[in-house]
Design an enzyme around this catalytic site. Structure first.
Site, PDB file in Angstrom:
ATOM      1  N   CYS A   1      -6.313  28.884  38.600  1.00 18.98           N
ATOM      2  CA  CYS A   1      -6.313  29.493  37.255  1.00 18.98           C
ATOM      3  C   CYS A   1      -5.071  29.140  36.452  1.00 18.98           C
ATOM      4  O   CYS A   1      -5.067  29.236  35.231  1.00 18.98           O
ATOM      5  CB  CYS A   1      -6.433  31.003  37.364  1.00 18.98           C
ATOM      6  SG  CYS A   1      -7.956  31.456  38.182  1.00 18.98           S
TER       7      CYS A   1
ATOM      8  N   HIS B   1      -5.399  33.884  30.601  1.00 19.97           N
ATOM      9  CA  HIS B   1      -6.468  33.439  31.486  1.00 19.97           C
ATOM     10  C   HIS B   1      -7.544  34.526  31.533  1.00 19.97           C
ATOM     11  O   HIS B   1      -7.235  35.709  31.505  1.00 19.97           O
ATOM     12  CB  HIS B   1      -5.880  33.183  32.879  1.00 19.97           C
ATOM     13  CG  HIS B   1      -6.918  33.008  33.936  1.00 19.97           C
ATOM     14  ND1 HIS B   1      -7.915  32.066  33.828  1.00 19.97           N
ATOM     15  CD2 HIS B   1      -7.138  33.665  35.108  1.00 19.97           C
ATOM     16  CE1 HIS B   1      -8.691  32.149  34.897  1.00 19.97           C
ATOM     17  NE2 HIS B   1      -8.240  33.114  35.681  1.00 19.97           N
TER      18      HIS B   1
ATOM     19  N   ASN C   1     -15.287  33.680  34.284  1.00 16.06           N
ATOM     20  CA  ASN C   1     -14.022  33.021  34.622  1.00 16.06           C
ATOM     21  C   ASN C   1     -14.276  31.530  34.824  1.00 16.06           C
ATOM     22  O   ASN C   1     -14.929  31.132  35.789  1.00 16.06           O
ATOM     23  CB  ASN C   1     -13.460  33.665  35.902  1.00 16.06           C
ATOM     24  CG  ASN C   1     -12.125  33.087  36.334  1.00 16.06           C
ATOM     25  OD1 ASN C   1     -11.698  32.042  35.830  1.00 16.06           O
ATOM     26  ND2 ASN C   1     -11.482  33.752  37.272  1.00 16.06           N
TER      27      ASN C   1
HETATM   28  N1  ACO Z   1     -22.430  44.162  42.183  1.00 15.13           N
HETATM   29  C1  ACO Z   1     -22.532  45.423  42.645  1.00 15.13           C
HETATM   30  N2  ACO Z   1     -21.707  45.945  43.559  1.00 15.13           N
HETATM   31  C2  ACO Z   1     -20.718  45.146  44.016  1.00 15.13           C
HETATM   32  C3  ACO Z   1     -20.548  43.822  43.573  1.00 15.13           C
HETATM   33  C4  ACO Z   1     -21.462  43.337  42.636  1.00 15.13           C
HETATM   34  N3  ACO Z   1     -21.380  42.083  42.133  1.00 15.13           N
HETATM   35  N4  ACO Z   1     -19.504  43.298  44.226  1.00 15.13           N
HETATM   36  C5  ACO Z   1     -19.005  44.255  45.020  1.00 15.13           C
HETATM   37  N5  ACO Z   1     -19.764  45.384  44.900  1.00 15.13           N
HETATM   38  C6  ACO Z   1     -19.594  46.655  45.586  1.00 15.13           C
HETATM   39  C7  ACO Z   1     -18.694  46.576  46.782  1.00 15.13           C
HETATM   40  O1  ACO Z   1     -19.420  46.173  47.906  1.00 15.13           O
HETATM   41  C8  ACO Z   1     -18.193  48.002  46.876  1.00 15.13           C
HETATM   42  O2  ACO Z   1     -19.188  48.770  47.485  1.00 15.13           O
HETATM   43  P1  ACO Z   1     -18.793  49.973  48.496  1.00 15.13           P
HETATM   44  O3  ACO Z   1     -17.998  50.946  47.688  1.00 15.13           O
HETATM   45  O4  ACO Z   1     -20.127  50.482  48.926  1.00 15.13           O
HETATM   46  O5  ACO Z   1     -17.998  49.338  49.603  1.00 15.13           O
HETATM   47  C9  ACO Z   1     -18.094  48.463  45.429  1.00 15.13           C
HETATM   48  O6  ACO Z   1     -18.935  47.555  44.685  1.00 15.13           O
HETATM   49  C10 ACO Z   1     -16.711  48.418  44.873  1.00 15.13           C
HETATM   50  O7  ACO Z   1     -16.147  47.153  45.188  1.00 15.13           O
HETATM   51  P2  ACO Z   1     -14.647  46.832  44.923  1.00 15.13           P
HETATM   52  O8  ACO Z   1     -14.336  45.485  45.441  1.00 15.13           O
HETATM   53  O9  ACO Z   1     -13.819  47.993  45.366  1.00 15.13           O
HETATM   54  O10 ACO Z   1     -14.645  46.793  43.325  1.00 15.13           O
HETATM   55  P3  ACO Z   1     -13.431  46.721  42.361  1.00 15.13           P
HETATM   56  O11 ACO Z   1     -13.422  47.902  41.494  1.00 15.13           O
HETATM   57  O12 ACO Z   1     -12.167  46.319  43.064  1.00 15.13           O
HETATM   58  O13 ACO Z   1     -13.854  45.481  41.432  1.00 15.13           O
HETATM   59  C11 ACO Z   1     -13.467  43.138  41.097  1.00 15.13           C
HETATM   60  C12 ACO Z   1     -14.072  44.208  41.986  1.00 15.13           C
HETATM   61  C13 ACO Z   1     -14.168  43.162  39.743  1.00 15.13           C
HETATM   62  C14 ACO Z   1     -13.686  41.780  41.750  1.00 15.13           C
HETATM   63  C15 ACO Z   1     -11.958  43.405  40.897  1.00 15.13           C
HETATM   64  O14 ACO Z   1     -11.351  43.691  42.134  1.00 15.13           O
HETATM   65  C16 ACO Z   1     -11.246  42.256  40.246  1.00 15.13           C
HETATM   66  O15 ACO Z   1     -11.522  41.882  39.127  1.00 15.13           O
HETATM   67  N6  ACO Z   1     -10.259  41.683  40.923  1.00 15.13           N
HETATM   68  C17 ACO Z   1      -9.513  40.550  40.386  1.00 15.13           C
HETATM   69  C18 ACO Z   1     -10.347  39.348  40.530  1.00 15.13           C
HETATM   70  C19 ACO Z   1      -9.742  38.138  39.949  1.00 15.13           C
HETATM   71  O16 ACO Z   1      -8.951  38.184  39.038  1.00 15.13           O
HETATM   72  N7  ACO Z   1     -10.182  37.029  40.512  1.00 15.13           N
HETATM   73  C20 ACO Z   1     -10.008  35.810  39.983  1.00 15.13           C
HETATM   74  C21 ACO Z   1      -8.649  35.195  39.927  1.00 15.13           C
HETATM   75  S1  ACO Z   1      -9.102  33.712  39.371  1.00 15.13           S
HETATM   76  C22 ACO Z   1      -8.722  32.377  40.321  1.00 15.13           C
HETATM   77  O17 ACO Z   1      -7.606  32.123  40.686  1.00 15.13           O
HETATM   78  C23 ACO Z   1      -9.870  31.518  40.723  1.00 15.13           C
END
Ligand code: ACO
Length: 336
Positions: free
Chosen positions: A118, A263, A293
């Site tokens: 990123c 980003h 993204n």
């Molecule tokens: N749809 C529905 N439910 C989902 C999904 C989905 N797509 N994905 C995960 N869940 C579920 C999980 O299994 C979990 O269920 P559980 O409570 O029964 O265990 C629940 O949703 C909550 O999951 P979390 O991972 O705790 O969700 P969170 O609120 O942390 O959000 C997210 C997840 C959106 C990915 C967040 O953590 C985030 O944005 N993190 C940063 C990501 C990021 O910036 N990544 C890219 C960097 S870019 C690069 O360098 C390539």
């Protein structure tokens, strides 16, 4: 070209996204997810995917580069070097920059691939800046392009990552600034490999004999794995930190920023970063709702759209910042 004391700047900018629109509802037909879950947590409503097999990151880069060259008032033959930032190269090797140079008809022009996820566009910009200021190359074509849709898993197992990413490209022509005060004013880059496995693609890996096994495929090791919460935590801490460093180096405060191009990994991350820095939403580029993204492409894509829409122009102070896999992060301040 003689060594120059002048700064480098963006002479022209362009972007391209494939035509296939994939909504959250489309994804919910493939895996257990919903529009509500995705929008609430990420801000993403839709993303673009390549239309068919055979389209690589270098193919998406071609129209973006042509747009950037036209914006700069230059022709393809004016390009002296290519820097291609991507985490999804067309093939493992050679680099996508070589494919792109061939597609643009630039035999002999050097092509460097940058693998900083990123933050790739900012790492690439720092190299382009050094080349231009040192008089090594006059016009550097700096590209960020990704095809993610062929590399994520559209199943319940892969849903946390699959809903986040989209395909797209952005490009900038970097050359010497010509006006007083114009150009790149500061650039700060960082990396910390202690978080490397919080967002990575494990295999195929040269560290393993063999690099890829049926078991690895079965376990999905060829798909990206992410510790989302940890990435979120780091991003919301490191992005404001590095922006303060870059603004300090440039000698300006957040009030002097005309356009903030962060980003696009998560709308909530960028809103939190904007709040911490005191940069209003009206000055911030958000297009994650339409593209997801697109990793190395997000900054040039966002800046290109914003410039086209009249949200910035020559003389504007633009702040760019990124955080991503590596971990890598960085920020830059440029007067267009
Ligand atoms: N749809 C529905 N439910 C989902 C999904 C989905 N797509 N994905 C995960 N869940 C579920 C999980 O299994 C979990 O269920 P559980 O409570 O029964 O265990 C629940 O949703 C909550 O999951 P979390 O991972 O705790 O969700 P969170 O609120 O942390 O959000 C997210 C997840 C959106 C990915 C967040 O953590 C985030 O944005 N993190 C940063 C990501 C990021 O910036 N990544 C890219 C960097 S870019 C690069 O360098 C390539």
């Amino acid at each position: 070209m003689q060594p120059s004391q002048t700064r480098s700047t963006i002479l022209g900018i362009g972007h391209y996204v494939p035509t296939k629109v994939v909504t959250n509802d489309d994804l919910s037909k493939l895996m257990n997810t919903s529009d509500e879950w995705i929008v609430q947590r990420t801000g993403i409503r839709e993303r673009r995917f390549i239309e068919h097999s055979g389209i690589g990151a270098s193919d998406l880069a071609v129209p973006a580069c042509k747009m950037a060259l036209e914006h700069a008032g230059l022709q393809t033959k004016d390009v002296d070097a290519i820097i291609f930032a991507t985490l999804s190269p067309d093939h493992n090797f050679p680099g996508s920059g070589c494919f792109l140079g061939h597609k643009l008809g630039l035999p002999g022009v050097p092509a460097l691939d940058v693998r900083n996820q990123c933050t790739g566009f900012l790492y690439g910009l720092s190299i382009a800046d050094a080349w231009v200021r040192a008089g090594v190359y006059r016009h550097v074509l700096l590209v960020g392009a990704e095809v993610h849709s062929t590399g994520v898993e559209f199943t319940d197992r892969g849903r946390d990552v699959a809903v986040l990413f989209g395909d797209g490209a952005g490009a900038a022509v970097i050359g010497a600034a010509t006006r007083e005060g114009q150009g790149l004013r500061s650039m700060r880059l960082h990396a910390d490999g202690s978080g490397a496995k919080d967002l990575w693609l494990e295999a195929p890996a040269s560290a393993y004999i063999p690099r890829l096994t049926p078991q690895m495929l079965e376990d999905g090791k060829h798909y990206p794995q992410m510790n989302g919460k940890q990435v979120f935590r780091w991003a919301t801490e490191k992005m404001p930190e590095v922006v303060r460093e870059a603004l300090g180096d440039a000698g300006i405060g957040p009030d002097a920023v005309d356009l903030f191009v962060p980003h696009q990994a998560n709308l909530r991350i960028n809103q939190m970063v904007g709040q911490k820095l005191g940069i209003p939403e009206a000055k911030t580029v958000h297009n994650i709702e339409r593209y997801g993204n697109t990793t190395a492409a997000t900054i040039p894509l966002g800046l290109s759209e914003a410039w086209k829409a009249g949200r910035c122009d020559r003389g504007s102070n633009v702040l760019m910042a990124a955080f991503g896999s590596g971990y890598t992060w960085g920020a830059a301040v440029m007067t267009l």
